[in-house]
Design an enzyme around this catalytic site. Structure first.
Site, PDB file in Angstrom:
ATOM      1  N   ARG A  86     -45.794  32.167  26.861  1.00  0.00           N
ATOM      2  CA  ARG A  86     -46.962  31.486  27.421  1.00  0.00           C
ATOM      3  C   ARG A  86     -46.643  30.025  27.704  1.00  0.00           C
ATOM      4  O   ARG A  86     -46.099  29.321  26.871  1.00  0.00           O
ATOM      5  CB  ARG A  86     -48.135  31.563  26.428  1.00  0.00           C
ATOM      6  CG  ARG A  86     -49.191  30.544  26.749  1.00  0.00           C
ATOM      7  CD  ARG A  86     -50.565  31.052  26.710  1.00  0.00           C
ATOM      8  NE  ARG A  86     -51.472  30.006  27.140  1.00  0.00           N
ATOM      9  CZ  ARG A  86     -52.658  29.828  26.663  1.00  0.00           C
ATOM     10  NH1 ARG A  86     -53.128  30.642  25.749  1.00  0.00           N
ATOM     11  NH2 ARG A  86     -53.419  28.862  27.113  1.00  0.00           N
ATOM     12  N   ARG A  95     -52.197  33.917  32.434  1.00  0.00           N
ATOM     13  CA  ARG A  95     -51.567  33.777  31.114  1.00  0.00           C
ATOM     14  C   ARG A  95     -50.882  35.062  30.708  1.00  0.00           C
ATOM     15  O   ARG A  95     -51.446  36.145  30.894  1.00  0.00           O
ATOM     16  CB  ARG A  95     -52.643  33.524  30.044  1.00  0.00           C
ATOM     17  CG  ARG A  95     -53.152  32.145  30.075  1.00  0.00           C
ATOM     18  CD  ARG A  95     -54.580  32.126  29.701  1.00  0.00           C
ATOM     19  NE  ARG A  95     -55.157  30.882  30.162  1.00  0.00           N
ATOM     20  CZ  ARG A  95     -56.111  30.264  29.524  1.00  0.00           C
ATOM     21  NH1 ARG A  95     -56.609  30.771  28.422  1.00  0.00           N
ATOM     22  NH2 ARG A  95     -56.587  29.139  29.995  1.00  0.00           N
ATOM     23  N   ASP A  98     -53.029  35.048  25.402  1.00  0.00           N
ATOM     24  CA  ASP A  98     -53.963  34.037  24.905  1.00  0.00           C
ATOM     25  C   ASP A  98     -54.517  34.570  23.590  1.00  0.00           C
ATOM     26  O   ASP A  98     -55.093  35.664  23.569  1.00  0.00           O
ATOM     27  CB  ASP A  98     -55.092  33.914  25.954  1.00  0.00           C
ATOM     28  CG  ASP A  98     -55.884  32.647  25.773  1.00  0.00           C
ATOM     29  OD1 ASP A  98     -55.482  31.809  24.956  1.00  0.00           O
ATOM     30  OD2 ASP A  98     -56.914  32.510  26.463  1.00  0.00           O
ATOM     31  N   ASP A 100     -56.984  33.582  20.319  1.00  0.00           N
ATOM     32  CA  ASP A 100     -57.950  32.609  19.792  1.00  0.00           C
ATOM     33  C   ASP A 100     -58.494  33.093  18.465  1.00  0.00           C
ATOM     34  O   ASP A 100     -58.884  34.277  18.341  1.00  0.00           O
ATOM     35  CB  ASP A 100     -59.140  32.447  20.753  1.00  0.00           C
ATOM     36  CG  ASP A 100     -58.762  31.648  21.985  1.00  0.00           C
ATOM     37  OD1 ASP A 100     -58.043  30.653  21.833  1.00  0.00           O
ATOM     38  OD2 ASP A 100     -59.174  32.051  23.085  1.00  0.00           O
TER      39      ASP A 100
END
Ligand code: PAF
Length: 465
Positions: A86, A95, A98, A100
């Site tokens: 990334r 991307r 990702d 989170d």
């Protein structure tokens, strides 16, 4: 060693082999010391929001148990992103991966490099939909993920409609939820039934499944050897001006939910399979079908009784599970079951409510955010009547007055009826006595009819099943 914390991670990516990247990230998480991947949602394909033209994303949410700190987990997520190649060159650009951190137990972190719960998670359909799949009960910011999803869906239905379930993801060490076998007609159901050695628990539904249905299916699974769910939007129980055509049909999502519960088979027949051309017999259950919903929706309970009789005769369950929320349907089904000597036992399970008290219903998804907030007057009204009964009020007229005055103060909530009934005969009562007594209420909020009920007395204290 400290007890493991329940944490949630969102995974997304839109470059290269999206399945391979998400599964590699899950494998990376599951081999991280002090981290266990407990469950993962389906991957949803999702159009990109903003940024340059780019391929659609795949998004998923994983549930972890971890003895690492939020900071350590966050650092590990960055490492996994870097390992996937990334680069954070273009804002909102494509991307590879990702990751989170959405929530970490009930910990709140507010540092420049890390904020938990994730500040934007509750505004994104592509996070809330998979999160509600994997942990509808998780509480974030004072409400369950399911509630946040329902609220956002009411505000932004298009964002949910744009999501497509793309795949179930494999995680090392986590048994992939096996989808139930789908039985498309009576012959397939009969063959499945004949092959079951032990007891069968059966949950009849019209699909658009929610936690209430999942609770029924879980109970069936706990109490029986094999679990069968039917998904059939039954045309004969809808009136000519009712919502048959727009009733939500969400088979793929329903199958994923039932896979997670561990349901063995789903009977999803066509209309022709259940009502072949020329079929003209309808079952009428006199007595409990008469008033209330029966009066408001002529023919409704005949349609319910007909389909339930057919389903029970075809499935021959040892136990058939129904939710108390549809209390009059329960009374009709019990009468039907006794009168026609239908197979198995009818089991009635309590209403499942959202944290704010709203009874779960497939029709709740019709409510806008504003309507949903107004609809809370219904459980509030029932709660006020229940409190009055608990304080010694025996007169049904007074209890109805208590509930009615709560509803009267709720703008946009139009009561159809409020009454207290004998739960089996569904006949009105004048006074509370020793026998079970149920307050039933139906309101209209916008164009949506909502039903709910609450015990005023439960007989010997245990309440009828
Ligand atoms: O409660 C329902 O979902 C339906 O009325 C039922 C029992 C599945 C019959 O269509």
């Amino acid at each position: 060693m400290s007890a493991p914390v329940r944490a949630f991670v969102a995974l997304g990516g839109n470059l290269g082999d999206r399945r391979a990247r998400l599964e590699a990230a899950l494998a990376g998480l599951s081999t991280t010391p002090g981290v266990r991947v407990a469950a993962v949602s389906a991957a949803y394909e999702n159009p990109p929001v903003g940024g340059p033209p780019q391929p659609p994303y795949w998004n998923a949410v994983a549930e972890l148990r971890t003895t690492r700190s939020a900071h350590e987990l966050h650092a590990r997520l960055h490492t996994l992103e870097a390992e996937a190649g990334r680069v954070r060159a273009v804002k909102d650009g494509p991307r590879t991966l990702d990751l989170d951190l959405l929530a970490f137990g009930d910990e709140v972190v507010a540092r420049p490099d890390l904020r938990v719960p994730h500040p934007r998670a509750l505004e994104r359909a592509f996070v809330l939909a998979p999160w509600a799949d994997v942990a509808p009960d998780a509480v974030v910011g004072g409400a369950t993920v399911l509630t946040h999803a329902a609220r956002l869906r009411a505000r932004a239905p298009a964002a949910f409609d744009a999501l497509v379930r793309a795949a179930l993801l494999a995680v090392p060490g986590v048994a992939a939820p096996r989808r139930p076998v789908v039985l498309g007609d009576a012959a397939a159901l009969a063959a499945w039934r004949a092959a079951v050695a032990g007891t069968v628990g059966f949950v009849p539904t019209m699909g658009a499944l929610h936690e209430g249905h999942a609770a029924l299916a879980r109970r069936a699974r706990a109490e029986c050897d094999a679990t069968l769910v039917s998904i059939f939007v039954n045309p004969t129980q809808f009136g000519p001006n009712e919502d048959f055509a727009r009733y939500p049909r969400t088979l793929e999502a329903d199958l994923d939910l039932l896979a997670r519960v561990g349901v063995d088979a789903v009977y999803a027949p066509s209309v022709e399979d259940l009502y072949p051309t020329g079929s003209s017999t309808r079952v009428e259950v006199a007595g409990p079908s008469g008033g209330y919903e029966g009066a408001a929706r002529p023919g409704h309970f005949s349609g319910v009784a007909t389909v339930v009789a057919k389903l029970l005769l075809r499935a021959r369950p040892d136990r058939a599970y129904f939710g108390r929320k549809d209390a009059q349907q329960v009374a009709v089904v019990r009468r039907l079951h006794r009168d026609l000597d239908l197979p198995g036992r009818v089991v009635v399970a309590p209403t499942v409510r959202d944290v704010d008290g709203l009874a779960l219903s497939s029709r709740n998804r019709y409510l806008s955010a504003d309507e949903r907030a107004r609809a809370l007057a219904l459980p509030r009204a029932l709660g006020a009547a229940r409190a009055a009964a608990a304080a010694g009020e025996r007169r049904v007229s007074a209890l109805v007055g208590v509930a009615g005055s709560v509803l009267a103060q709720a703008p946009g909530v139009v009561p159809s009826y409020v009454d207290v009934v004998d739960p089996d005969a569904f006949a009105p009562l004048a006074e509370l006595g020793e026998a079970p007594a149920l307050m039933v209420a139906t309101v209209k909020v916008g164009t949506t009819r909502l039903l709910d009920n609450e015990w005023m007395t439960v007989g010997d204290g245990t309440g009828p099943a």
